[in-house]
Scaffold this active site. Structure first.
Site, short mmCIF file in Angstrom:
data_model
loop_
_atom_site.label_atom_id
_atom_site.label_comp_id
_atom_site.label_asym_id
_atom_site.label_seq_id
_atom_site.Cartn_x
_atom_site.Cartn_y
_atom_site.Cartn_z
N HIS A 41 -58.75 16.38 14.36
CA HIS A 41 -58.44 16.66 12.96
C HIS A 41 -59.70 17.11 12.23
O HIS A 41 -60.20 16.43 11.32
CB HIS A 41 -57.83 15.44 12.29
N GLU A 125 -51.07 10.31 18.05
CA GLU A 125 -51.39 9.23 18.98
C GLU A 125 -50.19 8.32 19.20
O GLU A 125 -49.85 7.96 20.34
CB GLU A 125 -52.58 8.42 18.45
#
Length: 656
Positions: A41, A125
């Protein structure tokens, strides 16, 4: 002067470092490299990887070859299986801490236990972890979910937690689950580095006057750091790069704390620290008599001098032998424009562009380079103006022109008015081009199909333009081309059955049977790709968009003279080229074949032509019949051999 302190664990964690290093190493060796989703990110890193050749995909459906890089967040088991089934090489960049959770979930699910994942259900995740228990996990995002979310009856639940989750929040949620009477096997899978980073941020934010949290806006761990710091320090800001930096109500002598999420590269942290240090140092020098000053006032104070990011005008003093340009900025030090910062076009020579006394606009890169000089850029001014022009072209959907300066894995880099634009290989043309190096150094027109000015992400595309050009050329060609005309084209592609010839936006087909009056077995015997050829138009089908072509000139048709050259009754020589059950075909010349019927092969009964003849054999034949309209010639080997046989019999009789 304000004191700036950076948290010891700020920036890339082990898992992110590992994934990013894998990506950069793979770019050097892998031809087609894909990342399933954004690798980390951080848009700066993501854009850099994309320009170097790493392509982000959200689905594997269109991939049949190449290497798939699994991001640090990890993915579900089904994606591994699908990648292998489609022949993709897998490069696993999953964080080892996340991989450990996958193993726990897979093992406990197989043993029949229920799975509870504590974390953000939309985070990659957590989605990946859920994929190791066939997406059957119960996901609890907050304290309310732990208290109220229905839980099916299970003998035992295995509880895991997202690696970046806050420990304090996890502990409270576990307490709620225990109060609900659940039998649980608890695995505290919060990453030790994450826990350490959060504790450092908490401690640092308690003792500073302002806190800067650096990281991607979509980064879960960065958002958690911001929440922690905001509780302790009201003057906390979340930024992605130095350009987002805004601090309010700073007093002289205030302490500033800096931390960064796990996806923040060290270079961005350094840029923020340097920018703040320079701005505050210059500001304090201009406000020495003030006991208190807001950060806004500090910045205003620097405007009377200079600070990083300023756009100012100056007078050219000189251009050195190394093409460095010295500029008078009416500041305590002169400014220097390095050769590489003068123009985005490397062919531009500063000494031929500016002269002493010229007024120019420049961008301040750094107030001091260590030797007292102000580092300037003219190239960035070009880029800022170019960015405005590109944005206008993007909004108005107009065409821009850029020069290709680099060929990178995955596409091209073109410069438009000082701004780099990435053109993916899939957007270079309307068809796949294997060697993009042919475009290096060329100017090309394209559209801006994607633009994020803040993140400086600009994507160009020629595909639609090329298709429009081809459509226009097709329409024009079909208006003029007619059967019976002669055209010149370029062989664009060879196949087993013929060759496609580009007539200027439209491909016509030369069937293998129309390549020669003679017999050929492969188009490569006659043509090669890229060759310019003169062709004859046989047929035009406007509705289907097809054009049939021929290399055979009708005026040179060998059948026109066949009746004269091969008169009935004459004996001629030919080559056996093909066997059939009822006889053998003999080539008299390229394009003219005759048939020796099985009854005309020998003066005896012949069961199979192969018993008497061989392909490639040269034989004498007598012409029995010629039909030029039907392109048929009847031949006889038996009759051609008869005079010789009669002569042999006569000789035997004489000797007797």
């Amino acid at each position: 002067m304000s004191n700036i302190e950076v948290a010891a664990s700020a920036g890339f964690c082990f898992g992110v470092t590992r994934a990013v290093n894998l990506a950069y190493e793979a770019i050097e060796t892998k031809k087609n490299l894909y990342s399933y989703g954004q690798l980390i990110h951080n848009q700066t890193v993501t854009d850099d990887l994309a320009q170097k050749g790493l392509r982000i995909v959200e689905s594997l459906d269109a991939l049949t070859e190449g290497t798939l890089l699994i991001r640090s967040h990890g993915v579900g088991a089904d994606l591994y299986e699908k990648a292998k089934a489609q022949g993709l090489e897998i490069l696993d960049g999953t964080c080892p801490f996340v991989k450990k959770i996958h193993d726990i979930v897979q093992e406990k699910h197989a043993a029949g236990q229920g799975i509870i994942i504590v974390g953000d259900g939309k985070h990659p995740e957590v989605i990946g972890i859920n994929g190791w228990c066939e997406n059957s996990a119960i996901i609890l995002e907050d304290l309310e979910a732990a208290q109220t979310k229905p839980l099916p009856q299970k003998d035992c639940y295995t509880v895991v937690v997202q690696t970046t989750f806050r420990q304090e929040k996890f502990d409270k949620m576990l307490e709620c689950l225990q109060n609900r009477g659940l039998q649980m096997e608890i695995h505290n899978t919060i990453c030790s580095a994450t826990e350490k980073r959060q504790k450092e941020a908490e401690t640092l934010s308690q003792k500073v006057d302002a806190m800067v949290v650096i990281g991607g806006k979509n980064s879960s761990n960065t958002q958690k750091l911001f929440e922690i710091c905001k509780k302790n320090c009201k003057n906390t800001v979340h930024i992605e790069t130095k350009y987002d930096l805004v601090l309010n109500n700073l007093k002289k002598g205030d302490r500033i704390g800096i931390t960064a999420g796990a996806s923040t590269p060290p270079v961005i942290i350094k840029e923020v620290v340097v920018t703040m240090s320079e701005a505050l140092e210059n500001a304090v020098q201009n406000l020495e008599g003030s006991e208190e000053a807001t950060f806004e006032q500090l910045l205003e104070g620097t405007l009377v001098t200079l600070h990083t990011g300023d756009v100012v005008k100056g007078i050219v003093i000189s251009v050195s032998d190394t093409e460095e340009v010295s500029v008078n900025l009416h500041y305590k030090s002169d400014g220097i424009i390095a050769r590489g910062e003068f123009s985005s076009d490397p062919t531009v020579i500063p000494s031929q562009t500016v002269q002493p006394g010229d007024e120019i606009e420049v961008f301040v890169i750094r107030v001091s380079d260590g030797d007292g000089n102000v580092m300037l850029s003219r190239k960035r001014i070009e880029a800022q103006k170019g960015m405005e022009e590109i944005e206008a072209a993007y909004n108005d959907k107009t065409v821009v022109t850029g020069q290709v300066t680099q060929v990178v894995k995955g596409g091209l880099i073109a410069v438009v008015n000082g701004v780099n634009v990435f053109i993916p290989s899939s957007q270079v043309s309307n068809r796949f081009i294997e060697d993009l190096s042919v475009f290096n150094g060329q100017e090309m027109e394209f559209n801006i199909i994607e633009m994020d000015r803040v993140k400086r992400r600009i994507i160009g595309g020629r595909k639609a333009l090329v298709e429009q050009e081809i459509a226009a050329k097709r329409a024009a060609l079909f208006e003029t081309v007619q059967a019976g005309t002669k055209c010149v084209g370029t062989v664009s592609r060879l196949t087993d059955f013929g060759a496609f010839v580009d007539l200027g936006g439209v491909d016509g087909l030369i069937h293998i049977s129309e390549m020669s009056w003679g017999r050929i077995s492969n188009p490569k015997e006659v043509l090669k790709e890229g060759q310019s050829v003169e062709v004859f138009v046989l047929d035009v089908d406007k509705e289907k968009g097809k054009i049939s072509l021929s290399l055979k000139d009708a005026d040179k048709n060998p059948w026109k003279l066949a009746a004269e050259k091969y008169a009935v009754g004459s004996i001629v020589e030919g080559k056996v080229v093909r066997m059939v059950p009822f006889g053998a075909f003999v080539e008299l010349e390229p394009g003219v074949d005759g048939l020796v019927h099985i009854s005309q092969i020998a003066n005896k009964h012949v069961v199979k032509p192969e018993d008497e003849l061989k392909v490639g054999e040269m034989i004498q034949v007598k012409v029995l019949e010629v039909n030029c309209d039907q392109k048929k010639i009847s031949l006889s080997k038996r009759q051609a051999d008869a005079p010789a046989e009669e002569e042999a019999v006569a000789e035997e009789t004489t000797e007797a």
